[in-house]
Write a protein that holds these residues in place. Structure first.
Motif, short mmCIF file in Angstrom:
data_model
loop_
_atom_site.label_atom_id
_atom_site.label_comp_id
_atom_site.label_asym_id
_atom_site.label_seq_id
_atom_site.Cartn_x
_atom_site.Cartn_y
_atom_site.Cartn_z
N SER A 14 0.86 -1.19 0.00
CA SER A 14 0.00 0.00 0.00
C SER A 14 0.89 1.23 0.00
CB SER A 14 -0.93 0.01 1.21
OG SER A 14 -0.21 0.32 2.39
N ALA A 15 0.42 2.29 -0.65
CA ALA A 15 1.24 3.50 -0.79
C ALA A 15 0.36 4.74 -0.84
CB ALA A 15 2.07 3.42 -2.07
N GLY A 16 0.96 5.85 -0.45
CA GLY A 16 0.27 7.13 -0.62
C GLY A 16 -0.61 7.49 0.56
N PRO A 17 -1.28 8.63 0.45
CA PRO A 17 -2.18 9.09 1.51
C PRO A 17 -3.58 8.51 1.29
CG PRO A 17 -2.16 10.70 -0.22
CD PRO A 17 -1.28 9.55 -0.69
N THR A 18 -4.48 8.80 2.21
CA THR A 18 -5.90 8.63 1.88
C THR A 18 -6.55 10.00 2.02
OG1 THR A 18 -6.67 8.09 4.13
CG2 THR A 18 -5.94 6.25 2.74
N TYR A 19 -7.62 10.20 1.30
CA TYR A 19 -8.40 11.43 1.39
C TYR A 19 -9.77 11.08 1.98
CZ TYR A 19 -5.22 14.01 -1.80
OH TYR A 19 -4.16 14.62 -2.39
N GLU A 20 -10.11 11.77 3.05
CA GLU A 20 -11.40 11.52 3.72
C GLU A 20 -12.30 12.73 3.47
OE1 GLU A 20 -11.51 8.45 5.00
OE2 GLU A 20 -9.40 8.24 4.45
N ASP A 21 -13.36 12.52 2.74
CA ASP A 21 -14.20 13.64 2.32
C ASP A 21 -15.01 14.24 3.45
OD1 ASP A 21 -13.33 13.57 -0.28
OD2 ASP A 21 -14.90 12.17 -0.93
N LEU A 22 -14.97 15.58 3.53
CA LEU A 22 -15.79 16.32 4.48
C LEU A 22 -17.11 16.74 3.84
CD1 LEU A 22 -13.05 18.68 5.91
CD2 LEU A 22 -14.39 17.07 7.24
N VAL A 69 -3.93 -0.68 -8.19
CA VAL A 69 -5.35 -0.42 -7.90
C VAL A 69 -5.42 0.94 -7.23
CG1 VAL A 69 -7.39 -1.25 -6.68
CG2 VAL A 69 -5.69 -2.91 -7.48
N ASP A 70 -6.12 1.89 -7.82
CA ASP A 70 -6.23 3.23 -7.25
C ASP A 70 -7.43 3.35 -6.32
OD1 ASP A 70 -4.02 4.66 -8.38
OD2 ASP A 70 -5.01 4.50 -10.33
N VAL A 71 -7.19 3.96 -5.17
CA VAL A 71 -8.28 4.21 -4.22
C VAL A 71 -8.16 5.65 -3.71
CG1 VAL A 71 -8.36 1.79 -3.48
CG2 VAL A 71 -6.93 3.41 -2.22
N ARG A 72 -9.17 6.08 -2.96
CA ARG A 72 -9.15 7.44 -2.43
C ARG A 72 -9.16 7.42 -0.89
NH1 ARG A 72 -10.39 12.76 -3.72
NH2 ARG A 72 -11.67 13.85 -2.18
N SER A 73 -10.12 6.76 -0.31
CA SER A 73 -10.30 6.84 1.15
C SER A 73 -9.73 5.62 1.86
CB SER A 73 -11.80 6.91 1.45
OG SER A 73 -12.42 5.70 1.03
N ALA A 74 -9.65 5.73 3.20
CA ALA A 74 -9.20 4.59 4.01
C ALA A 74 -10.15 3.40 3.82
CB ALA A 74 -9.16 4.99 5.49
N ALA A 75 -11.44 3.67 3.75
CA ALA A 75 -12.40 2.57 3.57
C ALA A 75 -12.17 1.86 2.24
CB ALA A 75 -13.83 3.11 3.65
N HIS A 78 -8.95 -0.19 2.48
CA HIS A 78 -9.25 -1.42 3.24
C HIS A 78 -9.87 -2.46 2.32
CE1 HIS A 78 -11.82 -3.86 5.98
NE2 HIS A 78 -10.75 -3.80 6.75
N GLN A 79 -10.85 -2.03 1.54
CA GLN A 79 -11.55 -2.96 0.66
C GLN A 79 -10.62 -3.51 -0.43
OE1 GLN A 79 -14.50 -1.77 -2.10
NE2 GLN A 79 -14.99 -3.96 -2.22
N ALA A 80 -9.82 -2.64 -1.02
CA ALA A 80 -8.93 -3.05 -2.12
C ALA A 80 -7.82 -3.99 -1.62
CB ALA A 80 -8.30 -1.82 -2.78
N VAL A 81 -7.31 -3.73 -0.42
CA VAL A 81 -6.27 -4.60 0.14
C VAL A 81 -6.83 -6.00 0.36
CG1 VAL A 81 -4.96 -5.05 2.27
CG2 VAL A 81 -4.79 -2.82 1.14
N ILE A 89 3.40 -11.67 1.15
CA ILE A 89 4.02 -10.57 1.89
C ILE A 89 3.14 -9.33 1.77
CG2 ILE A 89 6.07 -9.07 2.03
CD1 ILE A 89 7.64 -11.32 0.59
N TYR A 90 2.87 -8.67 2.90
CA TYR A 90 2.15 -7.38 2.87
C TYR A 90 3.08 -6.31 3.40
CZ TYR A 90 -1.18 -3.66 3.84
OH TYR A 90 -1.85 -2.45 3.85
N ILE A 91 3.19 -5.20 2.69
CA ILE A 91 4.01 -4.07 3.13
C ILE A 91 3.13 -2.82 3.14
CG2 ILE A 91 6.12 -2.73 2.76
CD1 ILE A 91 7.13 -5.16 1.06
#
Ligand code: PMT
Length: 218
Positions: A14-22, A69-75, A78-81, A89-91
């Motif tokens: 997994s890499a990068g930030p997550t964006y949590e929408d307000l 696999v591109d994602v945006r949020s933590a949720a 989580h789903q993509a992982v 191996i998970y890093i």
């Protein structure tokens, strides 16, 4: 996959930030550029692994031979992982948000009162959940980004999350950590540790993957 010591192994990064929408126009994010995780994915592919890279919102090219696999949020991360498991191996190099707005506003939040409080709730800890998988992985590696007490907090996370290894880096400094092209870090496992001197993230990723190969064989 290229020939190498990780041939036949499935590596999930997994890499990068997550964006949590307000609301529809604003989000909570962080300074992760994804460089460290992308370099790790590239190094693992270079060693013959079959690599899946779950990436938060970053501006980086996909490393050769890596499935992204591109994602945006933590949720979503989580789903993509979990959709990409099983793996050997998970890093977890992503900087996953620890909190997310309980209820993102449907419409743009309007400016009215002098102050505004946000109602945030904890996100699932992806790394801890992967480490707790019943279908055990061979090696689960976490990262720890700390501004102080780096070794102490890192060893704490190693135990609390039942990881095989944690890689600690100091953040909030001018050179290294988030955004920078270089970094310095120390890997900790139950009965050992190894320090990696400041170097480009591409080089550190290769050194870390070599250590991971050693630990797999240990
Ligand atoms: O992306 P760059 O700009 O190259 O910067 C690299 C980096 C500084 C982001 C990277 O080296 C790093 O330290 N990544 C982890 C950042 C982080 O969020 O650390 P943490 O100490 O808050 O989290 C500890 C571990 O738990 C991490 O492996 C993280 O992926 C994981 N975690 C955290 C929260 C959560 N909800 N789920 C998780 O899986």
């Amino acid at each position: 996959p290229a020939p190498g010591p990780l041939q036949g192994k499935k590596v999930l990064v997994s890499a990068g930030p997550t964006y949590e929408d307000l609301d529809p126009v604003r989000f909570l994010g962080n300074r992760s550029s994804g460089k460290m995780g992308f370099a790790i994915a590239a190094a693992a592919a270079g060693m013959g692994a079959e690599v899946t890279l779950v990436a938060g919102p970053v501006h980086l090219a996909t490393p050769a031979g890596v499935q992204r696999v591109d994602v945006r949020s933590a949720a979503q991360m989580h789903q993509a992982v979990f959709a990409a498991l099983p793996a050997d191996i998970y890093i977890g190099a992503a900087a996953v948000a620890d909190y997310t707005p309980r209820q993102p506003a449907v419409n743009k939040i309007k400016k009215s009162s002098e102050s505004l409080a946000l109602d945030l709730m904890r996100t699932p800890d992806i790394l801890a959940e992967v480490a707790a998988q019943t279908q055990a992985l061979q090696l689960v590696v976490g990262f720890a980004a700390e501004t102080e007490n780096v070794a102490g907090y890192a060893r704490g996370k190693l135990e609390a999350k039942r990881l095989d290894m944690i890689v600690a880096n100091r953040v909030g400094i001018a050179d290294g950590g988030f955004e920078s092209d270089s970094n310095a870090m120390t890997a900790y496992w139950k009965d050992g540790e190894r320090a990696f001197a400041s170097a480009p993230k591409t080089e550190l990723a290769r050194q870390l993957m070599q250590l991971i190969v050693e630990r797999l064989q240990a």
